[in-house]
Design an enzyme around this catalytic site. Structure first.
Site, PDB file in Angstrom:
ATOM      1  CD  GLU A 127      -3.192  -0.669   2.260  1.00  0.00           C
ATOM      2  OE1 GLU A 127      -4.908  -1.817   2.119  1.00  0.00           O
ATOM      3  OE2 GLU A 127      -3.223  -0.373   2.950  1.00  0.00           O
ATOM      4  CD  GLU A 154      -3.920  -5.689   2.631  1.00  0.00           C
ATOM      5  OE1 GLU A 154      -4.631  -5.677   3.026  1.00  0.00           O
ATOM      6  OE2 GLU A 154      -2.391  -5.645   2.813  1.00  0.00           O
TER       7      GLU A 154
HETATM    8  C1  BGP Z   1      -4.337  -3.253   4.773  1.00  0.00           C
HETATM    9  C2  BGP Z   1      -3.108  -3.491   5.089  1.00  0.00           C
HETATM   10  C3  BGP Z   1      -3.230  -4.207   5.967  1.00  0.00           C
HETATM   11  C4  BGP Z   1      -4.001  -4.513   6.860  1.00  0.00           C
HETATM   12  C5  BGP Z   1      -5.519  -4.006   6.757  1.00  0.00           C
HETATM   13  C6  BGP Z   1      -6.582  -4.100   7.336  1.00  0.00           C
HETATM   14  O1  BGP Z   1      -4.359  -1.176   4.695  1.00  0.00           O
HETATM   15  O2  BGP Z   1      -2.208  -3.701   4.203  1.00  0.00           O
HETATM   16  O3  BGP Z   1      -2.207  -3.884   6.725  1.00  0.00           O
HETATM   17  O4  BGP Z   1      -4.457  -4.049   8.115  1.00  0.00           O
HETATM   18  O5  BGP Z   1      -5.395  -2.813   5.475  1.00  0.00           O
HETATM   19  O6  BGP Z   1      -6.865  -2.827   8.364  1.00  0.00           O
HETATM   20  P1  BGP Z   1      -6.712  -2.787   9.589  1.00  0.00           P
HETATM   21  O7  BGP Z   1      -6.202  -4.148  10.413  1.00  0.00           O
HETATM   22  O8  BGP Z   1      -6.581  -1.629   9.875  1.00  0.00           O
HETATM   23  O9  BGP Z   1      -8.162  -3.505   9.836  1.00  0.00           O
END
Ligand code: BGP
Length: 479
Positions: free
Chosen positions: A181, A376
């Site tokens: 990201e 993701e």
């Molecule tokens: C993305 C990241 C992840 C993950 C996901 C969910 O931005 O790449 O590392 O954490 O989001 O976000 P969160 O964990 O804040 O719910």
């Protein structure tokens, strides 16, 4: 088999070292940026770079220190992934396990050996590792010494680390991602890449120079991976994705949404096309940015374009030029977005928009014409363990089902080449934004709470059995 989905479509799940490994000082590991990110009210100010905390203290709880202890549970976790039929597993390497301070001449053998074991465990089950080189994680020592990516010296440190892991794992890992990201630099500048703006500095200047160094590092890493591993390896970029909608058809809203969206596309425009887009050059001119541009940079960027576009998708976003509407915002994976009245939101305010995934895929493919990889997608929700030990997470199944449905439509109806889908995250882990354990994403429940208490025992949720069926049927059985 769904018409159009590749026969060897890469179904799987995604995690990140900093959110699951734990073992923060084991076997010679150095301190990573994420290890100083506390749980609680200080987390966001630190993540945004508004408050500087480069050392741990006794007053805070640091979720990464133990996380879900994947460091000692990886065999059990990978066996569960294999039981679901995973074809791939996206994970990241912890830079500080390999170069604890980032500047050593030789890597830490124990750190390298750990990942050898993890990869071998995956390959034993026919699971392809997809490896992110830098997922919100870099040596704190480099922040203290050079101020992180502000400095061009970071490029050599990163490439030394890349070269070490490319050589070591070249027979085990064929898919790589240079930075997770990368556009998160706009939203969580410290936790995404260690950016700290000091008083008197031009924030935009610091941001773009930091980005420039990462972009040069990424391009060099792509070239290096192909030289060392060979042409059959694929290296991708990774965007925190989710298209921006104009709040209304007022042209001013349309223009505003386009501008905000460009702020995110900027990074992967460079990684994918190998040069800076004109709009970004104009922005930098306007903001008085003086880029650390060296003669060779043009060629480096042109020669290091990525092979695929990796992206995360949790929700779409919305923007407006109207200040009154603009004031009503909600969370959207660290972005603050205007509330879209047509969408429902998760318990954390992230707006749920399955069709938005198809829209995002089309936008990305129209823009780049490179294979896409959804690396993701998932729902953070509170789960309840019933008295009999079962966990009925129908809400998670519903979210994933609808997203996978539109993903398949993008492939079969719109003709988009899609390499795979790694759901975030197959096993519960620490939330990147909030540091909570109770924001659960997994098919596998981990017994641990926000205060760090629990047995770490793993349990299969209802969604575990559902996803197994999805993979077995290559996406034809979603109900
Ligand atoms: C993305 C990241 C992840 C993950 C996901 C969910 O931005 O790449 O590392 O954490 O989001 O976000 P969160 O964990 O804040 O719910």
């Amino acid at each position: 088999m769904a018409k159009g989905l590749l026969k060897d479509f890469l179904w799987g799940g995604a995690t990140a070292a900093n959110q699951c490994e734990g073992g923060w000082q084991e076997d010679g590991k150095g301190i990573g940026l994420i290890d100083v990110l506390p749980y609680g009210p200080d987390r966001m100010p630190v993540a945004k770079g508004e408050k500087i905390m480069l050392d741990c203290d006794d007053e805070h709880l640091y979720p990464s220190h133990e996380a879900i202890d994947f460091y000692h549970h990886y065999k059990e976790d990978i066996a569960l992934f294999a039981e679901m039929g995973f074809k791939c597993f996206r994970m990241s390497l912890s830079w500080t396990r390999i170069y604890p301070n980032g500047t050593e001449d030789a890597p830490n053998e124990a750190g390298l050996a750990f990942y050898d074991d993890v990869f071998e465990e995956c390959l034993k089950y026919g699971i392809q590792p997809i490896v992110t080189l830098c997922h919100f994680d870099l040596p704190v020592a480099l922040l203290k010494e050079f101020g992180g990516w502000k400095s061009r010296k970071m490029i050599d440190c990163y490439l030394k680390y890349c070269e070490t892991v490319f050589r070591r794992y070249k027979d085990k890992v064929k898919y790589w991602i240079t930075f997770n990201e990368i556009n998160m630099l706009n939203h969580l500048p410290f936790s995404s890449c260690g950016l700290m703006v000091e008083e008197g500095e031009n924030g935009q200047n610091v941001k773009y120079n930091c980005a420039h160094h990462e972009l040069i590092a990424s391009a060099k890493a792509v070239k290096l991976a192909h030289e060392i591993i060979g042409e059959d390896c694929m290296v991708g970029c990774m965007l925190a994705g989710g298209s921006f909608y104009p709040y209304s058809c007022d042209p001013r809203d349309v223009w505003q949404a386009k501008q905000t969206e460009r702020g995110n596309y900027f990074f992967i425009d460079v990684q994918s096309r190998g040069r800076y887009p004109n709009y970004a050059l104009k922005w930098m001119e306007r903001d008085g940015v003086v880029l650390d541009w060296q003669e060779e940079d043009e060629q480096i960027l042109a020669e290091g374009t990525v092979d695929f576009i990796g992206f995360s998708y949790y929700c779409s976003r919305c923007d407006t030029a109207d200040p009154e509407v603009s004031a009503k915002r909600t969370a959207a994976n660290a972005f603050r977005t205007v509330r879209n009245p047509h969408l429902q939101a998760s318990e954390w305010g992230w707006q749920i928009d399955p069709l938005g995934l198809r829209i995002t895929m089309n936008d990305l493919y129209d823009r780049y014409q490179k294979p896409l990889f959804i690396v993701e997608n998932g729902l953070g929700a509170k789960d309840t363990v019933k008295d009999d030990g079962t966990i009925d997470d129908d809400y998670r199944i519903a979210y994933l089902r609808e997203h996978i449905r539109t993903m398949i439509e993008a492939v079969t109806e719109d003709g988009i080449p899609l390499m795979g889908y790694t759901m975030w995250s197959p096993v519960d882990l620490v939330s990147a934004s909030t540091g909570e354990m109770s924001k659960r994403y997994g098919f596998i429940y981990v017994d641990k709470d926000d205060q760090g208490k629990g047995t770490l025992e793993r349990k299969r949720k209802k969604s575990f059995y559902w996803y197994k069926k999805v993979i077995e049927s290559n996406g034809t059985e979603l109900d």
